[in-house]
Design a protein around this motif. Structure first.
Motif, mmCIF file in Angstrom:
data_model
loop_
_atom_site.group_PDB
_atom_site.id
_atom_site.type_symbol
_atom_site.label_atom_id
_atom_site.label_comp_id
_atom_site.label_asym_id
_atom_site.label_seq_id
_atom_site.Cartn_x
_atom_site.Cartn_y
_atom_site.Cartn_z
ATOM 1 N N GLN A 184 0.854 -1.183 0.000
ATOM 2 C CA GLN A 184 0.000 0.000 0.000
ATOM 3 C C GLN A 184 0.896 1.241 0.000
ATOM 4 O O GLN A 184 1.358 1.685 1.059
ATOM 5 N N PRO A 185 1.150 1.845 -1.154
ATOM 6 C CA PRO A 185 2.058 2.986 -1.257
ATOM 7 C C PRO A 185 1.631 4.185 -0.415
ATOM 8 O O PRO A 185 2.479 4.999 -0.047
ATOM 9 N N SER A 186 0.374 4.270 -0.100
ATOM 10 C CA SER A 186 -0.087 5.431 0.674
ATOM 11 C C SER A 186 0.336 5.354 2.128
ATOM 12 O O SER A 186 0.214 6.328 2.857
ATOM 13 N N ARG A 187 0.825 4.199 2.578
ATOM 14 C CA ARG A 187 1.194 4.037 3.989
ATOM 15 C C ARG A 187 2.706 3.769 4.096
ATOM 16 O O ARG A 187 3.141 2.685 4.460
ATOM 17 N N LEU A 188 3.537 4.742 3.736
ATOM 18 C CA LEU A 188 4.994 4.595 3.776
ATOM 19 C C LEU A 188 5.538 5.080 5.120
ATOM 20 O O LEU A 188 5.138 6.144 5.602
ATOM 21 N N PRO A 189 6.436 4.349 5.735
ATOM 22 C CA PRO A 189 6.960 4.731 7.060
ATOM 23 C C PRO A 189 8.094 5.744 6.982
ATOM 24 O O PRO A 189 8.828 5.814 5.989
ATOM 25 N N LEU A 190 8.286 6.516 8.049
ATOM 26 C CA LEU A 190 9.466 7.346 8.292
ATOM 27 C C LEU A 190 9.879 8.212 7.102
ATOM 28 O O LEU A 190 11.037 8.239 6.701
ATOM 29 N N GLN A 191 8.947 8.911 6.538
ATOM 30 C CA GLN A 191 9.211 9.854 5.450
ATOM 31 C C GLN A 191 9.877 9.188 4.243
ATOM 32 O O GLN A 191 10.634 9.831 3.504
#
Length: 625
Positions: A158-165
């Motif tokens: 899910q590309p919309s939920r990327l961690p740590l910038q």
């Protein structure tokens, strides 16, 4: 010319009470190049002689009467003991009793070699500027740290939920692979590995091309075979050799039971023959006058075609891999033909019979006619005589007329019979091979004459046992295989024969004439410009004849002049002591690693003068592509 100070001698005449004129001799003469002058200021009736034990200095005239200007000529053949200057003392005799010191200081010469782009980088560096055009100067420079992370998810990412910038750089939905970029990749990795939906995560690292050593043989004694490096034969793993070739070795026979030659020989019944005993098994019985002498024919054969890889050791302490021949990775077989007996002698008749037989020409031996079922494309003759033989030359001519390449040792008689012709090497059309040593200089024993065609390493054990040519032989006392260092044009010749066979096996040459043309046009020049009696047309060199793509090497610098020098460099830097004078300087990138400027390597040359000074920096010498 500089004189240190004067010694004034007053000599009494023997025939009268009157005094002779004063005599003035210099205490020291300092040469500022190859020649200088010693001025003898003596009376007109004073007889004098000059003597020097130094082999680097000649004096002319060496005796006389009255005042004179004596010419001193420096002709050094080796380096001085301290490497920095030549020194000697002239003994003045006759009516005089004195000594004069003669000194020739050398010049400390330094410099730097670089490719054109690298040279621009060095010049910029010297000026404190950013380096331009320096690609390739640091071929093993480490890549920058990766700021990218590769991730494989267990379920659709899910590309919309990327961690740590993290920034999305690429997405492969079919394989659930994502490439992310982050200013803190290590923290991103730790966060992703805690995510239960992540199958794995890793830094997007780098790979690097591996070096040229992956193809070289691993045989135990291969590192001792320096001659394969000199000729570039060690790079044969870069080639393909689909065509079978036969090389006839006309010699003392061979030991078929040497494990390093297994599968590399034409067997009895397949064409091998013993012309000494008139039978088809040319097994070498050994040297009756020297039980420890080994097998000359087996040594020559191993240089050509000893195999690579492991084999069952012949004894508990014996090697299980040995050496490699020049043709180790090609389908090249040696046809052993014995013409030399147990004392090492062979008749002109048998040599002539063997040459024709090797070429596939029918011959009559005793009451039977023999025809070789396995004709050779190349013939090697590591033997010779100072006596001309029409029989041998006619046979060589017949073989050559059939397109067979005939290669022979130039001879080992130079010390006792300098310049004399040796046969069959001097027969018309035969390729005559001289010998060089570990330092690429013609050996003291190698024949020098107008028939020398080219040179190849023959070794000189006087420089150390490892400076000989290591190959297969036989221990007749223990009756087991072994390996020995020999030296001679006998060891140089088979390297040329093997190189010609390799060209035929590769398909680069379709005929013997084409093979020789390729080899001849890619020799490495040694000595004075043009053909010479010591090296012929040059030193054997394989890579450029085959077009093998060699890895880039360091640089080499050759000085040819009053002092000859062949220098390897470290990062392009070089330094040496030279006599003052005019030099031709050859500079190259030494891709083959043999310390020479070979055919096919980027190179340039120039003429320069080394002045009589303490030191000289030649600065940056640039190579153009």
């Amino acid at each position: 010319m500089r004189f240190a100070f004067w010694i004034v001698l007053f000599l009494a005449g023997c025939a009268s009470n009157s005094s002779w004129p004063s005599v003035a001799l210099p205490d020291e003469v300092v040469l500022r190049g190859e020649s200088g002058t010693l001025r003898l200021r003596v009376g007109s009736n004073v007889a004098w002689t000059l003597k020097s034990d130094a082999d680097w200095l000649t004096v002319s005239p060496a005796q006389g009467l009255g005042p004179a200007s004596v010419q001193l000529q420096a002709q050094p053949s080796g380096d001085p003991p301290d490497g920095r200057q030549y020194t000697t003392t002239l003994e003045v005799g006759g009516d005089l009793k004195a000594t004069v010191a003669v000194r020739l200081p050398l010049v400390w010469v330094t410099g730097q070699v670089a490719d054109l782009g690298q040279g621009q980088a060095l010049q910029a560096q010297a000026l404190g500027l950013p380096a331009l055009g320096s690609r390739g100067w640091s071929p093993h420079k480490a890549p920058p740290p990766s700021t990218e992370v590769l991730v494989k998810y267990r379920q659709a990412p899910q590309p919309s939920r990327l961690p740590l910038q993290a920034q999305l750089r690429s997405l492969d939905r079919a394989h659930r692979l994502v490439k992310l970029k982050s200013p803190n990749p290590q923290a991103l990795l730790e966060a992703l590995r805690r995510d239960p939906n992540v199958e794995w995560a890793e830094l997007n690292g780098y790979v690097r091309a591996q070096g040229e050593a992956i193809g070289e043989p691993t045989d135990e004694f291969y590192p001792k075979q320096w001659y394969l490096k000199t000729t570039g034969a060690r790079f044969s793993y870069l080639g393909n050799f689909p065509y079978p070739v036969t090389v006839a070795v006309i010699d003392t026979g061979v030991r078929y039971d040497h494990p390093d030659l297994a599968g590399r020989l034409v067997l009895p019944g397949e064409g091998a023959y013993d012309f000494v005993r008139g039978q088809p098994d040319p097994t070498d019985p050994g040297d009756s006058s020297s039980p420890t002498g080994g097998s000359h024919g087996t040594h020559v054969t191993g240089i050509i075609t000893a195999g690579s890889g492991p084999f069952p050791p012949a004894c508990p302490t014996c090697t299980s891999s040995g050496i490699v021949g020049v043709d180790y990775n090609a389908p090249v077989k040696v046809l052993p033909l014995r013409v030399l007996d147990e004392s090492g002698n062979g008749s002109f008749e048998n040599v002539a019979l063997a040459i024709r037989y090797a070429a596939g020409i029918p011959v009559v031996v005793g009451s039977q006619t023999l025809q070789n079922p396995t004709p050779a494309q190349v013939i090697n003759l590591s033997l010779g005589a100072l006596t001309y033989s029409q029989a041998m030359c006619d046979a060589a001519g017949d073989a050559i007329a059939r397109g067979v390449l005939v290669v022979a040792a130039a001879g080992n008689y130079q010390a006792d019979a300098p310049g004399q012709l040796v046969y069959p090497a001097a027969c018309p059309g035969v390729i005559s091979v001289a010998a060089t040593d570990l330092n690429n200089q013609v050996t003291w024993y190698s024949q020098q004459n107008s028939h020398v065609t080219l040179a190849a390493p023959g070794g000189d054990i006087a420089q150390g046992i490892g400076a000989g040519i290591l190959s297969t032989t036989w221990n007749y006392q223990l009756n087991q295989p072994n390996y020995t260092y020999y030296m001679g044009t006998s060891q140089a010749s088979p390297q040329v024969a093997a190189a010609l066979a390799l060209l035929l096996s590769s398909g680069k040459a379709k005929s013997g004439a084409e093979a020789w043309s390729l080899l001849e046009s890619n020799l490495t020049h040694l000595g004075k410009p043009g053909r010479n009696d010591a090296y012929g047309k040059g030193l054997l060199y394989l890579p450029s004849a085959f077009g093998w793509p060699l890895p880039k090497g360091d640089y080499a610098v050759d000085f040819l002049g009053p002092t000859n020098r062949q220098l390897a460099t470290t990062g392009g830097a070089f330094s040496t002591y030279l006599m003052p004078g005019t030099y031709t300087v050859m500079v190259c990138r030494d891709d083959s690693g043999n310390g020479l400027c070979d055919s096919g390597e980027p190179q340039t040359s120039k003429t320069l003068t080394i002045p009589p000074t303490d030191s000289l920096d030649l600065g940056l010498l640039l190579l153009t592509p």
